[in-house]
Design a protein around this motif. Structure first.
Motif, short mmCIF file in Angstrom:
data_model
loop_
_atom_site.label_atom_id
_atom_site.label_comp_id
_atom_site.label_asym_id
_atom_site.label_seq_id
_atom_site.Cartn_x
_atom_site.Cartn_y
_atom_site.Cartn_z
N VAL A 128 0.69 8.76 3.57
CA VAL A 128 1.83 9.37 2.43
C VAL A 128 1.21 10.39 1.79
O VAL A 128 2.01 11.39 1.68
N THR A 129 -0.09 10.58 1.63
CA THR A 129 -0.52 11.60 0.79
C THR A 129 -0.30 12.99 1.43
O THR A 129 0.12 13.97 0.72
N VAL A 145 5.41 6.64 7.96
CA VAL A 145 4.99 5.11 7.21
C VAL A 145 6.11 4.21 7.77
O VAL A 145 5.80 3.18 8.34
N GLY A 146 7.40 4.60 7.82
CA GLY A 146 8.39 3.89 7.96
C GLY A 146 8.47 3.51 9.57
O GLY A 146 8.45 2.28 10.06
N PRO A 147 8.38 4.40 10.40
CA PRO A 147 8.18 4.25 12.02
C PRO A 147 6.87 3.41 12.28
O PRO A 147 6.91 2.50 13.13
N THR A 202 0.95 -1.15 -0.05
CA THR A 202 0.01 -0.05 -0.14
C THR A 202 0.82 1.14 -0.03
O THR A 202 0.56 2.24 -0.79
N ILE A 203 1.97 1.06 0.76
CA ILE A 203 2.78 2.28 0.79
C ILE A 203 3.70 2.49 -0.47
O ILE A 203 3.47 3.67 -1.10
N ARG A 204 3.85 1.54 -1.15
CA ARG A 204 4.60 1.61 -2.40
C ARG A 204 3.57 2.12 -3.48
O ARG A 204 4.14 3.20 -4.30
N THR A 205 2.34 1.70 -3.41
CA THR A 205 1.47 2.14 -4.35
C THR A 205 1.28 3.69 -4.24
O THR A 205 1.01 4.47 -5.19
#
Length: 780
Positions: free
Chosen positions: A724-725, A636-638, A524-527
C-alpha cells in the motif's frame, strides 16, 4: 475505569487481573511441559526387546537424527534471510515504537522457528525410541496388545504436550511483554513456526515416500518379499522416513497450526473485544492443555475393543465434550454479557450481541467440527468401512481399477469434508450479526476451539508412524510370534486411519486460520490506506468483478496445483533412484537373497537425504515468493483474491490427496490380512501399486498444503503495508514495487526450470537400468 489505558510514555498496559490470567496460562503451559517430561521417563522405562531389535532401532534412530540435523543446517539460511526481511518490512501497528515492535517480531520469528524445530526433533527422537518398545511389548504373552497400544499413544502424548505447552507459553510471553502490540509481534511467531513446518513437511515427505515407494516396488512387486524384509536395502530408509516425515514433519505442522490460529485469534480479538480479546483466546487453549492431559491418560485399550481405534475415538470424543463444558464455564466466569461491559471494545456502540454467547457457540463449533471431520475421515479410510473394502475388491481386476477407485474415494470424501468445514466457517461467521470484525473473531475462536483437542490429535498422529516402525522392527528382526505380529499389524492399520484423521483436522484448522488471517489482512490494508490518506474504499479494492482480482484468484488456484505437482514429482524422481539402487544391490550381491550378504542400507538413506534437501527448495521458494510477486506486481486486491484461490483450491486438493492415499494404504492392509487372495497374490500386487501412488499423495503433497496456506497468508499479511505504501500516496514508488515483483517471479521461474532439468533415474538410452555417472545419484 478502563482496564486498557495509556501509561506514562504512551505504553499500553493491561489490568492486574488480566495479567494474572495470562500468567496462569503460562504456568499451565509449563505444567504441560512437565507432563511431557514425565511421560518421556515412563516410556523410556519400558522394555527394549531383543538385541537384534535394538540394533535395527539404533540404525533407524541414527539415520533420522543425521537427516534432521542436515535439514536444520539447510533451513538456517532461510531463517537468517527472513529475520532481516521482517525487520525491514513496515508494521501495521502504528500505536507504539515501531522499532521495538519490529525487533520483537523478528525475535519471535526465530523463537517460533526454534519451537517448531524442537517439537519436530523431539517427536522424532521419542518415536525412534518408542518404536522398539512397542515392538517389544507386542511380544508379551499376556496383555501385549494393550501395553503396546499404551506405549505408542503415550509417546504421542509427549509430542502433544510439547505442542500445546510451547504454543501457549510463547503466546503468553508475547502478550505479557508487548501487551496490545502482541498481535503484530505474534505475526513473526506464527510465521516462524509455519515456515519451518512447511519445509520440514515437504523435505520429510519427500524422504519418507521416496524410500517407501522404492522399497515396495522392488521388494514386494519384483522380488515378492515382505514389506520390511531385512534383505531389502531400502527398509532402514523407509523406517527412517516414517520418523522424519510423519513424526518430525507432522508435529511441526500441528504446532504451527496451533501458533497461527492463536495469532489470528489475538489479532482479531483485540479489534473485537478490546482487552478481553487479548486474554480470552489464551484461556481457551489453557483449557485445551487440561483436556489434553485427560485425553491422553484415558486412552486405554480394553480387551473388548475391536481395535485400537475404538479406544482412541472414545478418548477423543470424551475429551472434546469436557473441553466444551469447561470452555462454557470459563466464558461465563470471565466475559460479561454485553459489549458495553467489555473494557474498551471497539464494537461496544455498534452491536447488541452477547459476548458470552458468541464466544461459547464459536468455540463449540470448532470442537464439533473436529469431531465431524474425524468421523468422515474415519469412514473413508478405515479397513472395516465400505470405501476401503470396495477398493480392496477392485484389486481382483488389477491395479488400474484400484487407482480409479481410490481417486474416486478421494474426490468424494473431499467434498463432504469441505462442506462441513465451510458450514463451520459460515456458522461462526453468522455469530457476528453483521459485524465483519466480530464475525472473523468468531471464526478465529472456532479455530481455537478445534485446537482444544490438539494434544490428543497430535498423540493420534504420532501413534501412526510409531506403530508402523514397530511392525518394521519386529519383521526385520524376526523376533516375534504370530500373535505379536497380528497385534502390530492391527496397530499399523489403526495408525493409517489416525494419520488420515489428523491430516483432515489439520486442514480444517488451516481453513479457519486462513479465513481469520484473511480478515487480519483486510484490516491491515484498511489501516494502511487510512495512513496514506487514500479515499479508495476497501470494498472497491476487493471487488470480485475487477479482472485483476480474477487473475489473482486463478493464480492462487494454480499455485496449489504447481506446488502439489512439484512435491509429487520430487518423490517420483527420488524413488526412481532408490529403485535402481536396490536393484543394483540385488544384482551385484546375490547372497542378499539367501542371507549370506548384508545389504548396504546407508546408500539408500544417503540418496533420500540428499534428494529431500535438494528438492524441497523449489516448493519452498514458490510458497514464500508467489505472494510477493502477485502482491507487488498486481496490488493488494489481486493478492486478496490470490489468497482466496489458495484457500479454496488448497482445501479440496489437500483433502483429496490425504483421503485417497489413506484409503489405498488400508486397502493394501486389507488384502495383506488375507482378503481377496492375501499376500503374494495378483490382488496384493495391485493394491501395492495403489499404495505407492497414494504415498506421495497422503504424506508429501497433501499435508504440505496445510502449512502452505498459512505461510502464504502470513507473508501477505506482512507485506501488505509495504504494498500500500509504495502503491499510493506520497511514498508511491512504482519502479521499486515492480522490480520486487519481477525479481520474485524470476526466482520462482528459475527454481522451477532448475527442478524440471534434474535427471530422471534412467539410462542415457532411455531404458531402465543403472544411471550413468553423469546422472549418478544412486551410486553417491
Amino acid at each position: 475505569m478502563s482496564a486498557l489505558y495509556l501509561a506514562e510514555g504512551g505504553e499500553v498496559t493491561l489490568s492486574s487481573s488480566n495479567l494474572t490470567y495470562i500468567i496462569v496460562a503460562a504456568v499451565i503451559a509449563l505444567v504441560a511441559l512437565g507432563f511431557a517430561a514425565a511421560l518421556v521417563k515412563a516410556v523410556l522405562a519400558t522394555g527394549k526387546g531383543t538385541e537384534r531389535m535394538q540394533e535395527i532401532a539404533g540404525a533407524v534412530q541414527e539415520g533420522a537424527t543425521a537427516y534432521l540435523f542436515r535439514q536444520f543446517k539447510t533451513l538456517g539460511i532461510f531463517v537468517v534471510i527472513a529475520v532481516v526481511l521482517l525487520f525491514l518490512l513496515p508494521v501495521s501497528d502504528t500505536g507504539g515504537n515501531d522499532t521495538t515492535v519490529k525487533i520483537g517480531r523478528s525475535l519471535f520469528f526465530v523463537i517460533g522457528a526454534l519451537f517448531s524445530a524442537f517439537i519436530g526433533g523431539a517427536g522424532m527422537a521419542m518415536a525412534t525410541r518408542a518404536n522398539l518398545r512397542v515392538a517389544a511389548a507386542a511380544r508379551e504373552a499376556t496383555g501385549g496388545r494393550e501395553t503396546a497400544m499404551k506405549i505408542a499413544f503415550r509417546t504421542g502424548g509427549v509430542v502433544g504436550f510439547l505442542t500445546v505447552g510451547l504454543g501457549l507459553l510463547g503466546a503468553s510471553i508475547v502478550v505479557l511483554v508487548y501487551k496490545s502490540h502482541a498481535p503484530t509481534v505474534l505475526e513473526g511467531f506464527g510465521f516462524g513456526a509455519a515456515l519451518l513446518a512447511m519445509f520440514m513437511r515437504v523435505g520429510g515427505g519427500i524422504f519418507t515416500k521416496a524410500a517407501d515407494v522404492g522399497a515396495d516396488l522392488v521388494g514386494k512387486v519384483e522380488k515378492g518379499i515382505p514389506e520390511d524384509d531385512p534383505r531389502n536395502a531400502a527398509t532402514i530408509a523407509d523406517n527412517v522416513g516414517d520418523n522424519v516425515g510423519d513424526c518430525a514433519g507432522m508435529a511441526a505442522d500441528l504446532f504451527e497450526s496451533y501458533a497461527v490460529t492463536l495469532v489470528a485469534a489475538l489479532i482479531l480479538g483485540k479489534a473485537a473485544f478490546g482487552e478481553e480479546g487479548l486474554v480470552f483466546p489464551l484461556i481457551v487453549p489453557t483449557i485445551g492443555v487440561l483436556t489434553a492431559i485427560i485425553g491422553v491418560f484415558i486412552t486405554r485399550l480394553r480387551k473388548s475393543d475391536r481395535s485400537g481405534l475404538a479406544a482412541i475415538n472414545r478418548a477423543f470424543y470424551l475429551s472434546a465434550l469436557i473441553s466444551a463444558v469447561l470452555v462454557a464455564i470459563a466464558t461465563f466466569a470471565y466475559l460479561p454479557n454485553t459489549f458495553d461491559a467489555l473494557h474498551d471494545s471497539p464494537l461496544a456502540a455498534s452491536t447488541t450481541r452477547n459476548p458470552q454467547v458468541v464466544a461459547i457457540v464459536a468455540v463449540v463449533i470448532g470442537i464439533v467440527l473436529a469431531a465431524v471431520i474425524q468421523a468422515i475421515t474415519g469412514y473413508f479410510t478405515e479397513t472395516g468401512r465400505r470405501p476401503v473394502q470396495d477398493i480392496g475388491k477392485t484389486s481382483l481386476t488389477g491395479p488400474a481399477t484400484v487407482v480409479l477407485a481410490g481417486v474416486s474415494v478421494g474426490f468424494e470424501s473431499a467434498v463432504y469434508s469441505a462442506v462441513v468445514i465451510a458450514a463451520g466457517v459460515y456458522g461462526a461467521f453468522l455469530l457476528g450479526g453483521g459485524s465483519i470484525t466480530l464475525s472473523l473473531f468468531a471464526v478465529a475462536l472456532a479455530g481455537t476451539g478445534l485446537l482444544t483437542t490438539v494434544g490428543v490429535i497430535v498423540a493420534m498422529d504420532t501413534f501412526g508412524p510409531i506403530s508402523d516402525n514397530a511392525q518394521g522392527i519386529a519383521e526385520m528382526s524376526g523376533d516375534i510370534d504370530e500373535n505379536g505380529a497380528r497385534t502390530l499389524t492391527e496397530l499399523d492399520a489403526v495408525g493409517n486411519t489416525t494419520k488420515a484423521i489428523t491430516k483432515g483436522i489439520a486442514i480444517a484448522t488451516a481453513v479457519l486460520a486462513a479465513t481469520a488471517l484473511f480478515g487480519s489482512y483486510t484490516d491491515t490494508i484498511r489501516t494502511a490506506l487510512e495512513s496514506a490518506n487514500v479515499g479508495t474504499g476497501i470494498d472497491q479494492i476487493l471487488n470480485v468483478a475487477n479482472p485483476s482480482n480474477l487473475v489473482g484468484l486463478l493464480l492462487g488456484a494454480a499455485v496449489v496445483f504447481l506446488f502439489s505437482g512439484l512435491a509429487i514429482n520430487a518423490v517420483s524422481r527420488s524413488a526412481g533412484a532408490v529403485v535402481f539402487e536396490v536393484r543394483r544391490q540385488f544384482r551385484e550381491y546375490p547372497g542378499i537373497m539367501d542371507g549370506t550378504q548384508r545389504p548396504e542400507y546407508g546408500k539408500v538413506v544417503d540418496i533420500c537425504t540428499r534428494d529431500a534437501q535438494r528438492e524441497l527448495m523449489t516448493p519452498g521458494l514458490l510458497a514464500v515468493l508467489a505472494p510477493v510477486a502477485v502482491g507487488f506486481g498486481l496490488g493488494v486486491g489481486p493478492l486478496a483474491a490470490y489468497l482466496a484461490g489458495v484457500v479454496g483450491t488448497g482445501t479440496l486438493m489437500a483433502l483429496f490427496l490425504a483421503n485417497s492415499g489413506g484409503a489405498w494404504d488400508n486397502a493394501k492392509k486389507l488384502v495383506e490380512d488375507g482378503h481377496f487372495g492375501g499376500k503374494g497374490s495378483d490382488a496384493h500386487a495391485a493394491t501395492v501399486i495403489g499404495d505407492t501412488v497414494g504415498d506421495p499423495f497422503k504424506d508429501t503433497a497433501g499435508p504440505a498444503i496445510n502449512p502452505l496456506m498459512k505461510v502464504m497468508n502470513l507473508v501477505s499479511l506482512l507485506i501488505a503495508p509495504a504494498i500500500v505504501t509504495w502503491s499510493v500516496g506520497d511514498n508511491k514508488n512504482t519502479p521499486l514495487r515492480i522490480t520486487i515483483a519481477v525479481v520474485a517471479a524470476l526466482i520462482i521461474v528459475g527454481a522451477v526450470v532448475f527442478s524440471k532439468r534434474k535427471p530422471i533415474a534412467m539410462s542415457e538410452a532411455g531404458e531402465p537400468g543403472v544411471p550413468t555417472d553423469k546422472q549418478a545419484r544412486v551410486t553417491a
